[in-house]
Design an enzyme around this catalytic site. Structure first.
Site, PDB file in Angstrom:
ATOM      1  N   THR A 120      20.500  19.962  -9.139  1.00 17.77           N
ATOM      2  CA  THR A 120      20.477  21.312  -9.691  1.00 17.77           C
ATOM      3  C   THR A 120      21.772  21.653 -10.416  1.00 17.77           C
ATOM      4  OG1 THR A 120      20.513  23.649  -9.066  1.00 17.77           O
ATOM      5  CG2 THR A 120      21.251  22.114  -7.403  1.00 17.77           C
ATOM      6  N   TYR A 144      22.977  26.357  -1.329  1.00 19.53           N
ATOM      7  CA  TYR A 144      21.950  25.579  -2.034  1.00 19.53           C
ATOM      8  C   TYR A 144      22.612  24.497  -2.893  1.00 19.53           C
ATOM      9  CZ  TYR A 144      18.503  24.375  -5.573  1.00 19.53           C
ATOM     10  OH  TYR A 144      17.690  23.684  -6.429  1.00 19.53           O
TER      11      TYR A 144
END
Ligand code: UDP
Length: 332
Positions: A120, A144
């Site tokens: 990501t 995250y």
């Protein structure tokens, strides 16, 4: 069956995974999805077979990998919400880091030496330069991003230590849109992503759309993101898989278009595409959000010859809108 055509996809029942499974099937791959169905849907798997299993269940993982004997694994299964990662970090370290470690250990046991990993843009944190290239410093500002970066580290250390293991990490920017033929799309119980929230608000499923923060150092004060169509991202996986299985070294690619849109711009486009002037309220910033993320995407275009077909915010919203209307009819 030729071993090179067999792939295992973890998280293949989820939003991005299911689009990739479909694209793999259409390209002639023999696919096995390994998914615990915690957020994914059985109906979203439009190619190959499904094993319902958890990455924490190493015995089942090893058994599945041994029996199917794939050439490569594409690893999507993960938790994906920035906000939730801030309030529940351990869930993210378990699902995204510890479970990835389990998978890597299973790959070593079964002697599978090729992996595509869903990473990501959140690994960059608040980049100091835009567009952000793959060489930029990695300083995630939420659990995250940190949990995904940890797995990138596992991969790079493993590949460094073993000549028979190679990987490609794809750093996704903001994935949106739906299959242009409306066979698939995002289908979560409580979606939090901007485009899905906006469209569901247009449908009256949510009473209003919140804009999280209007005081960012951007032109209109709202956050800027690089929205990439899920079908173009699926194609990037096929291109990466071909690259990896043809013997190239481990590497990392950003997946985005190289330009961004503010939250306000997305909201305006959502109103245009839907024809609904849905209610919008401005609220405080959401924790963990960087002001702007735009992909430097030279490398993927050059090395993979990746040719996106849906680099258009209106098309992204249009395909997502067609899907949302289909879902609304299904759920009515
Ligand atoms: N956002 C928003 N309202 C929402 C959902 C998201 O204003 O209901 C904003 C969010 O703060 C961020 C951008 O939209 O600036 C993209 O967020 P999203 O959750 O879609 O993706 P992320 O960038 O977190 O992966």
């Amino acid at each position: 069956m030729n071993k090179l055509t067999r792939v295992v996809v973890t998280g293949g029942a989820g939003y991005i995974g299911s689009h990739v499974v479909l694209a793999l099937g259409e390209a002639g791959y023999d696919v096995l999805t390994y998914d615990n169905l915690s957020t994914g849907n059985r109906d979203a798997i439009l190619s190959g077979e499904l094993v319902v299993g958890d990455l924490a269940d190493k015995d089942l993982l090893i058994k599945t990998l041994t029996e199917f004997n794939p050439a490569a694994v594409l690893h999507f299964a993960a938790s994906i919400e920035v906000g939730e990662s801030v309030s529940n970090p351990l869930k993210y370290y378990r699902n995204n880091s510890v479970n990835a470690l389990n998978l890597l250990e299973a790959l070593r046991v079964t002697e599978i030496g090729q992996m595509i990993f869903s990473s990501t843009a959140a690994v960059y944190g608040n980049p100091t330069q835009l567009p952000v290239t793959e060489e930029a410093s990695l300083q995630p500002i939420n659990p995250y991003g940190a949990s995904k970066l940890m797995t990138e580290r596992f991969l790079s250390d493993l590949a460094l230590a073993n000549d028979d293991f190679r990987y490609i990490a794809l750093r996704y920017f903001n994935v949106a849109g739906a299959d242009p033929e409306t066979r698939l799309g995002q289908d979560y119980a409580n979606p939090t992503h901007l485009i899905t929230r906006a469209l569901k608000t247009a449908l009256g499923i949510f009473p209003q759309l919140q804009i999280f923060g209007t005081d960012y150092p951007t032109q209109d004060g709202t956050c800027i993101r690089d929205y990439i169509h899920v079908a173009d991202l699926a194609q990037a996986h096929l291109d990466a898989l071909r690259y990896l299985t043809s013997g190239h070294s481990s590497t990392i690619f950003n997946c985005g278009y190289g330009h961004g849109f503010s939250v306000n711009a997305v909201v305006s486009m959502a109103k245009k595409v839907t024809g609904v002037d849905f209610p919008v309220v401005e609220t405080d910033r959401r924790e963990g959000d960087p002001a702007a993320l735009i992909a430097g995407c030279e490398r993927i275009r050059k090395d993979l010859d990746w040719r996106p077909r849906f680099d258009d915010l209106e098309v992204i919203l249009h395909t997502a809108w067609e899907w949302e209307k289909k879902l609304a009819t299904r759920d009515a």
